[in-house]
Design a protein around this motif. Structure first.
Motif, PDB file in Angstrom:
ATOM      1  N   ASP A 184      -0.351 -33.313 -45.732  1.00  0.00           N
ATOM      2  CA  ASP A 184      -0.028 -34.716 -45.482  1.00  0.00           C
ATOM      3  C   ASP A 184      -0.959 -35.379 -44.476  1.00  0.00           C
ATOM      4  OD1 ASP A 184       2.161 -34.673 -47.230  1.00  0.00           O
ATOM      5  OD2 ASP A 184       3.441 -33.787 -45.678  1.00  0.00           O
ATOM      6  N   MET A 185      -1.966 -34.634 -44.010  1.00  0.00           N
ATOM      7  CA  MET A 185      -2.911 -35.199 -43.040  1.00  0.00           C
ATOM      8  C   MET A 185      -4.333 -34.981 -43.578  1.00  0.00           C
ATOM      9  SD  MET A 185      -1.050 -33.748 -39.575  1.00  0.00           S
ATOM     10  CE  MET A 185      -1.504 -34.924 -38.299  1.00  0.00           C
ATOM     11  N   GLN A 186      -4.859 -36.026 -44.211  1.00  0.00           N
ATOM     12  CA  GLN A 186      -6.166 -35.926 -44.863  1.00  0.00           C
ATOM     13  C   GLN A 186      -7.262 -35.415 -43.920  1.00  0.00           C
ATOM     14  OE1 GLN A 186      -6.570 -36.354 -48.195  1.00  0.00           O
ATOM     15  NE2 GLN A 186      -8.678 -35.626 -47.915  1.00  0.00           N
ATOM     16  N   PRO A 187      -7.280 -35.848 -42.642  1.00  0.00           N
ATOM     17  CA  PRO A 187      -8.334 -35.347 -41.753  1.00  0.00           C
ATOM     18  C   PRO A 187      -8.363 -33.826 -41.645  1.00  0.00           C
ATOM     19  CG  PRO A 187      -7.258 -37.245 -40.749  1.00  0.00           C
ATOM     20  CD  PRO A 187      -6.453 -36.890 -41.984  1.00  0.00           C
ATOM     21  N   PRO A 242     -12.080 -38.490 -37.414  1.00  0.00           N
ATOM     22  CA  PRO A 242     -11.679 -38.840 -38.770  1.00  0.00           C
ATOM     23  C   PRO A 242     -11.748 -40.336 -39.061  1.00  0.00           C
ATOM     24  CG  PRO A 242      -9.750 -38.228 -37.466  1.00  0.00           C
ATOM     25  CD  PRO A 242     -10.958 -37.965 -36.618  1.00  0.00           C
TER      26      PRO A 242
ATOM     27  N   TYR B 145       1.017 -41.569 -39.456  1.00  0.00           N
ATOM     28  CA  TYR B 145       0.321 -42.783 -39.884  1.00  0.00           C
ATOM     29  C   TYR B 145       1.332 -43.918 -40.016  1.00  0.00           C
ATOM     30  CZ  TYR B 145      -2.817 -38.976 -40.791  1.00  0.00           C
ATOM     31  OH  TYR B 145      -3.557 -37.848 -40.628  1.00  0.00           O
ATOM     32  N   GLU B 245      -4.395 -39.237 -34.944  1.00  0.00           N
ATOM     33  CA  GLU B 245      -5.654 -38.646 -34.481  1.00  0.00           C
ATOM     34  C   GLU B 245      -6.191 -39.406 -33.264  1.00  0.00           C
ATOM     35  OE1 GLU B 245      -5.368 -39.371 -37.887  1.00  0.00           O
ATOM     36  OE2 GLU B 245      -5.017 -37.312 -38.577  1.00  0.00           O
TER      37      GLU B 245
END
Lengths: 299, 299
Positions: A184-187, A242, B145, B245
């Motif tokens: 769930d965290m693209q980075p 990111p 997010y 982030e």
């Protein structure tokens, strides 16, 4: 290390020449004179010659060491500065009193430009007196929300900058909020992919590891405490963010709240570009030119 | 201000009571004893009583000032700690040796929980010795997010924390990489919307302004230099990040590279929750309990 020692360590062994696009600005001219006196750079001033001389005289700035290439407007000044680098009269570019986009347009011109790796990105160079380390942060100033391909190029550009400044095998931390890959965290996914791209030889000349949170990237104690086994953790030279907000917040904390010295170099063209802004400190402006000079000399 | 002075300024005027979920952990017990000695907190230890006593004895930790509520497993320990706060036997919660998710499940239980504003978020409390200011950063630890609605609640929670710690009218900077609204940068749009929501009374008890870059949020000189007219710029108490982030990198730079003291409080439940992790410094752990105690007392 104080600023004088940092500058002495950073600056190129001999003056490099900077081609300045639209040099009709007193702050830019003063910075160039300071850089000249420090043995960092010679300059080719591209812009309206009459205006440049007027400004220098009004402010008592001695620009006699510098060449002037007259250019009637902003667009011509950018083209002239780019041409000076192409023709070997200068080693690097610097933005004067013009829009960044105007300068980059001249740089990216297919016929007369200085096109390089394919992606232009910003590398902040920060010396942290508390850590007593120089860190390369990217991208907190130019690329907003890079995808995986762009992140790989951002790393390439940052690696070129770090190597140019003498880091033999840069350690690259791809930052996230955690050290585990979280779907769930693209980075975190991109960080894992970039790490593996490095192992497969798709990203060269450095050691990449991620995802890493900032504490693990910077502090050997944090890395040990969290049990992260990594050649990068605790000793990162390059910090890859990111998104632009993370990068921008980070580099500004280093300068505003951590007594850091901040310089910036734009990489990815055929020569480094200095894009210092009026808000940068005098030290930061000098440091930027010194960094770009060292990178220009070594690449 | 050194840590002793910071702690003296931060801690509640009288001991608050912390209910600890799954207290069978020597680091947690030692922190609680330290907090007790500093006059910060009493404790109700929820967990396996035999195990708690064994650990305390093995490590020579004197837990005699504390009450123990026996709970056979992690789930029951979380429920017991939550019940202690509900019933007024404790003022705040603290995570012991259990998963954060297990604790939050008990907190969010519709019947027996401690549900509050509707969103649970993390507020990092950082004292910067270089700026000589205490800053509240959110969210660098929990909400990944956030959309606009979540950001509004993140601000509400951070404002409650700041007010609880004595900031009468907190100045809230909604961070981005630039100060202008850019249609291609969602954080700048959300920041503008949050600013206007504050003006319309949809976000209360604070002054919100954004988008602001970090330098403008922290430094009056940067704000003046960039010509940003704002009641928040240069003097922000609360820093709201567009993504986890950015928040996580920021709070870790404050601690790892800026000599900052870092504490953390989870807000949004009916009482503050201390979620310190093993990686936090001893000082950070004490500071977290002191912050939560002050907030619990004043809300």
């Amino acid at each position: 290390m104080d600023f004088a020692a940092l500058l002495a360590q950073t600056k190129p062994p001999k003056r490099q020449t900077v081609a300045v696009a639209a040099a009709e600005d007193s702050v830019v001219l003063q910075t160039l004179v300071d850089a000249y006196k420090e043995g960092i750079a010679d300059a080719v001033l591209c812009g309206d010659e009459t205006r440049i001389r007027e400004i220098a005289q009004a402010k008592g700035i001695d620009i006699s060491p510098f060449a002037i290439m007259h250019a009637a407007d902003e667009k011509k000044a950018a083209a002239a500065a780019v041409a000076a680098v192409r023709e070997g009269k200068a080693d690097m570019l610097m933005k004067g009193l013009l829009q960044t986009s105007s300068l980059l347009k001249a740089v990216l011109d297919k016929e007369h430009g200085l096109r390089g790796s394919g992606l232009i990105s910003h590398v902040a160079v920060t010396y942290s007196p508390i850590l007593d380390r120089t860190l390369f942060l990217s991208d907190g100033g130019m690329i907003t929300y890079p995808d995986l391909a762009a992140k790989a190029k951002i790393i390439d550009n940052a690696v070129l900058a770090a190597k140019g400044m003498g880091v033999v095998l840069p350690k690259v931390a791809v930052l996230a909020a955690v050290e585990t890959v979280n779907p769930d965290m693209q980075p975190t996914i991109d960080a894992a992919a970039l790490t593996q791209m490095n192992r497969r030889g798709q990203i060269k000349g450095c050691i990449v590891d991620g995802p890493l949170a900032m504490d693990v990237a910077l502090s050997p104690y944090a890395a040990e405490h969290k049990g992260i086994k990594s050649e990068v953790a605790g000793y990162a030279d390059i910090l890859i963010f990111p998104n632009i907000e993370a990068g921008n917040c980070a580099l500004k904390i280093f300068t505003c709240a951590a007594n850091g010295i901040f310089g910036g170099v734009v990489m990815g063209a055929a020569a480094p570009i200095v894009l210092s802004s009026r808000g940068d400190s005098e030290q930061g402006k000098l440091f930027s030119i010194a960094c770009a000079g060292k990178i220009a000399m070594n690449n």
